[in-house]
Design an enzyme around this catalytic site. Sequence first.
Site, mmCIF file in Angstrom:
data_model
loop_
_atom_site.group_PDB
_atom_site.id
_atom_site.type_symbol
_atom_site.label_atom_id
_atom_site.label_comp_id
_atom_site.label_asym_id
_atom_site.label_seq_id
_atom_site.Cartn_x
_atom_site.Cartn_y
_atom_site.Cartn_z
ATOM 1 N N LYS A 179 0.859 -1.202 0.000
ATOM 2 C CA LYS A 179 0.000 0.000 0.000
ATOM 3 C C LYS A 179 0.884 1.238 0.000
ATOM 4 O O LYS A 179 1.555 1.519 0.985
ATOM 5 C CB LYS A 179 -0.906 0.037 1.239
ATOM 6 C CG LYS A 179 -1.948 1.147 1.130
ATOM 7 C CD LYS A 179 -2.601 1.472 2.440
ATOM 8 C CE LYS A 179 -1.917 2.588 3.185
ATOM 9 N NZ LYS A 179 -1.890 3.891 2.509
ATOM 10 N N GLU A 254 10.427 0.820 10.146
ATOM 11 C CA GLU A 254 11.360 1.926 9.893
ATOM 12 C C GLU A 254 10.595 3.194 10.231
ATOM 13 O O GLU A 254 9.786 3.667 9.440
ATOM 14 C CB GLU A 254 11.779 1.936 8.414
ATOM 15 C CG GLU A 254 12.481 0.687 7.938
ATOM 16 C CD GLU A 254 13.937 0.636 8.366
ATOM 17 O OE1 GLU A 254 14.467 1.652 8.860
ATOM 18 O OE2 GLU A 254 14.548 -0.441 8.222
ATOM 19 N N CYS A 288 13.481 11.039 7.254
ATOM 20 C CA CYS A 288 13.561 10.505 8.617
ATOM 21 C C CYS A 288 14.980 10.653 9.176
ATOM 22 O O CYS A 288 15.170 10.581 10.389
ATOM 23 C CB CYS A 288 13.151 9.042 8.615
ATOM 24 S SG CYS A 288 14.058 8.090 7.409
ATOM 25 N N GLU A 385 9.678 15.593 15.558
ATOM 26 C CA GLU A 385 10.324 15.445 14.257
ATOM 27 C C GLU A 385 9.854 16.652 13.443
ATOM 28 O O GLU A 385 8.671 16.767 13.127
ATOM 29 C CB GLU A 385 9.817 14.134 13.636
ATOM 30 C CG GLU A 385 10.758 13.521 12.677
ATOM 31 C CD GLU A 385 10.204 12.232 12.068
ATOM 32 O OE1 GLU A 385 9.064 11.832 12.343
ATOM 33 O OE2 GLU A 385 10.938 11.635 11.278
HETATM 34 P P1 NAP Z 1 2.486 7.896 8.463
HETATM 35 O O1 NAP Z 1 1.417 8.896 8.706
HETATM 36 O O2 NAP Z 1 2.854 6.981 9.553
HETATM 37 O O3 NAP Z 1 2.029 7.068 7.189
HETATM 38 C C1 NAP Z 1 2.837 6.095 6.580
HETATM 39 C C2 NAP Z 1 1.964 5.173 5.784
HETATM 40 O O4 NAP Z 1 1.144 4.440 6.683
HETATM 41 C C3 NAP Z 1 1.001 5.879 4.823
HETATM 42 O O5 NAP Z 1 0.850 5.091 3.670
HETATM 43 C C4 NAP Z 1 -0.286 5.924 5.634
HETATM 44 O O6 NAP Z 1 -1.437 6.071 4.860
HETATM 45 C C5 NAP Z 1 -0.221 4.576 6.318
HETATM 46 N N1 NAP Z 1 -1.080 4.443 7.489
HETATM 47 C C6 NAP Z 1 -1.423 5.379 8.400
HETATM 48 N N2 NAP Z 1 -2.240 4.830 9.330
HETATM 49 C C7 NAP Z 1 -2.395 3.524 9.006
HETATM 50 C C8 NAP Z 1 -3.107 2.430 9.572
HETATM 51 N N3 NAP Z 1 -3.811 2.545 10.695
HETATM 52 N N4 NAP Z 1 -3.026 1.232 8.951
HETATM 53 C C9 NAP Z 1 -2.297 1.092 7.835
HETATM 54 N N5 NAP Z 1 -1.609 2.085 7.248
HETATM 55 C C10 NAP Z 1 -1.652 3.281 7.830
HETATM 56 O O7 NAP Z 1 3.842 8.593 7.995
HETATM 57 P P2 NAP Z 1 4.024 9.670 6.834
HETATM 58 O O8 NAP Z 1 3.646 11.004 7.374
HETATM 59 O O9 NAP Z 1 3.421 9.208 5.563
HETATM 60 O O10 NAP Z 1 5.617 9.588 6.618
HETATM 61 C C11 NAP Z 1 6.493 10.324 7.369
HETATM 62 C C12 NAP Z 1 7.040 9.496 8.517
HETATM 63 O O11 NAP Z 1 7.752 8.380 7.986
HETATM 64 C C13 NAP Z 1 8.054 10.249 9.354
HETATM 65 O O12 NAP Z 1 7.855 9.974 10.708
HETATM 66 C C14 NAP Z 1 9.387 9.690 8.875
HETATM 67 O O13 NAP Z 1 10.425 9.818 9.802
HETATM 68 C C15 NAP Z 1 9.032 8.279 8.606
HETATM 69 N N6 NAP Z 1 10.008 7.665 7.706
HETATM 70 C C16 NAP Z 1 10.867 6.744 8.224
HETATM 71 C C17 NAP Z 1 11.830 6.171 7.406
HETATM 72 C C18 NAP Z 1 12.787 5.156 7.943
HETATM 73 O O14 NAP Z 1 13.411 4.451 7.141
HETATM 74 N N7 NAP Z 1 12.963 5.027 9.247
HETATM 75 C C19 NAP Z 1 11.890 6.531 6.056
HETATM 76 C C20 NAP Z 1 10.998 7.463 5.569
HETATM 77 C C21 NAP Z 1 10.051 8.016 6.420
HETATM 78 P P3 NAP Z 1 -2.387 7.378 5.102
HETATM 79 O O15 NAP Z 1 -1.531 8.549 4.754
HETATM 80 O O16 NAP Z 1 -3.531 7.147 4.206
HETATM 81 O O17 NAP Z 1 -2.769 7.453 6.547
#
Ligand code: NAP
Length: 484
Positions: A179, A254, A288, A385
């Site tokens: 997804k 991650e 991140c 963050e």
């Molecule tokens: P997010 O809000 O956690 O969303 C990530 C993904 O999860 C999106 O596709 C989101 O879809 C989905 N999601 C949210 N709630 C869900 C649920 N209950 N069940 C299943 N899927 C769900 O994060 P983001 O704002 O997109 O990305 C930024 C974050 O990613 C930051 O915290 C960043 O540090 C982290 N990140 C970490 C790494 C690493 O390698 N450690 C790399 C890149 C980014 P929806 O948007 O539709 O909710």
Amino acid sequence: MTPPDTLIRRQAFVGGLWCDALDGRRLAITDPADGSEICEVAHLSREDAKRAIGCAAEALPAWRARPAAERAAFLRRWADLVLESIEPLAKLLTREQGKPLAEARAEIAQAAAFLGWFAEEARRVYGDLIPAPRADRRTLVLKQPVGVVAAITPWNFPAAMVARKVAPALAAGCTLVLKPAPQTPLSALALAVLAEAAGLPPGVLNIIPGEAEPIGNALIDSHAVRKLTFTGSTAVGRQLLARSAATLKRVSLELGGNAPFIVFADADLDAAVEGAIESKFRNSGQTCVCANRLLVEDSIYDAFSARLAARAKALVVAPGLAPGSQQGPLIDQSAVDKVEALIADAVDKGARVLTGGGRHVLGGTFFQPTVLTEATADMQLCQAEIFGPVAPLYRFHTENEAVALADATPFGLASYVYSSDLGRALRVGEALQCGMVGINVGAMSTETAPFGGVKDSGFGREGSMYGIDEYLDLKYLSLDLSAR
Ligand code: NAP
């Protein structure tokens, strides 16, 4: 090279077919540079997700049974096709995500590098023959694919995060349901177009843009799905992990970071400033591993902050497709509101704005590259963050104080140390509580090294010779030689 238009897909990819949501729902994908609509994409539901899981489960036996060399050859062909289409893929990525075209090209090249790396690793999934406790016994250890994998990816790296999960899973012999983030499904779907052209069998990789929670729940609640790999925020990662307990899935997370960027007085200041620019302002500060807290030794604090502010001020802020753009827009309005609120809180508590500090004259979601001095631990941006182009500078006086400040966060993803004293850099690097340390290096993500965190930044590693282990189970066979 694939013509750009044939890479844009408006449908999901399930069981080798391009299809709409069962209920016909669609979601508009917009260009963050001007808010215009790029196209509408199928927006799938729980029932669609169940169908995709069925397709991945059906495709699993044949895919896992293929010789590793065949899976490797497929990944290699896919990597080559991605590289041949780097230009249209990069433009598409910039349109849906906003980052400067040069960064988008680098991300596509990195996605291809993950595919190529794991094409090679597919052929190196060795087992073991362990000396047995009895003469008539043999102890064999096999590594086998975990099975169907669910992958959930974020919007900040819409191609690289996909390849970093899909490549090792397919190399190991797993099948997937992925997804992508709702803001940026087009890059994932474009990669699937090229996977198909490279000979991907139906059902081996399924891409299902759609409603986060219903799809996430369907993937996690399914017993057929044996592994969840998630990249995203810590808050969501925690929820997914808790829910995965019911089916005892293997999980890799991650998650978010709060990277310290430590500059000692003996550092090469020019190199440290360049490293800080690279680490902090890449992708408009939306990574991140972005430097989130710049810790600078007191005796060079003023010199470093002045140089950093001058460099940040000179960054070219423009739409990602504009020639020379070095910083594009933020992903959406709520990201701008968050960054603005963090700056207001910091200024209220005594921070000084050396450059930037607010929305950019370009309007929309463009934000000025910002440098703040006199940041302190009581400010919200010290624990949050930031996920925007804001560099707050903190002061320290001793090595021990620097390490203590660096570790004063629940996160533990990346850290950076700048010093010309290699002994000190190594000592600090070993002490820091995190998964990765850049020593006189501002950007360190590569397919050859293990990427991942500790503490609230999650667990599991992506890339490198270790990355494929996340998709393999160990099986022990005990053999009695005397049995007939
Ligand atoms: P997010 O809000 O956690 O969303 C990530 C993904 O999860 C999106 O596709 C989101 O879809 C989905 N999601 C949210 N709630 C869900 C649920 N209950 N069940 C299943 N899927 C769900 O994060 P983001 O704002 O997109 O990305 C930024 C974050 O990613 C930051 O915290 C960043 O540090 C982290 N990140 C970490 C790494 C690493 O390698 N450690 C790399 C890149 C980014 P929806 O948007 O539709 O909710």
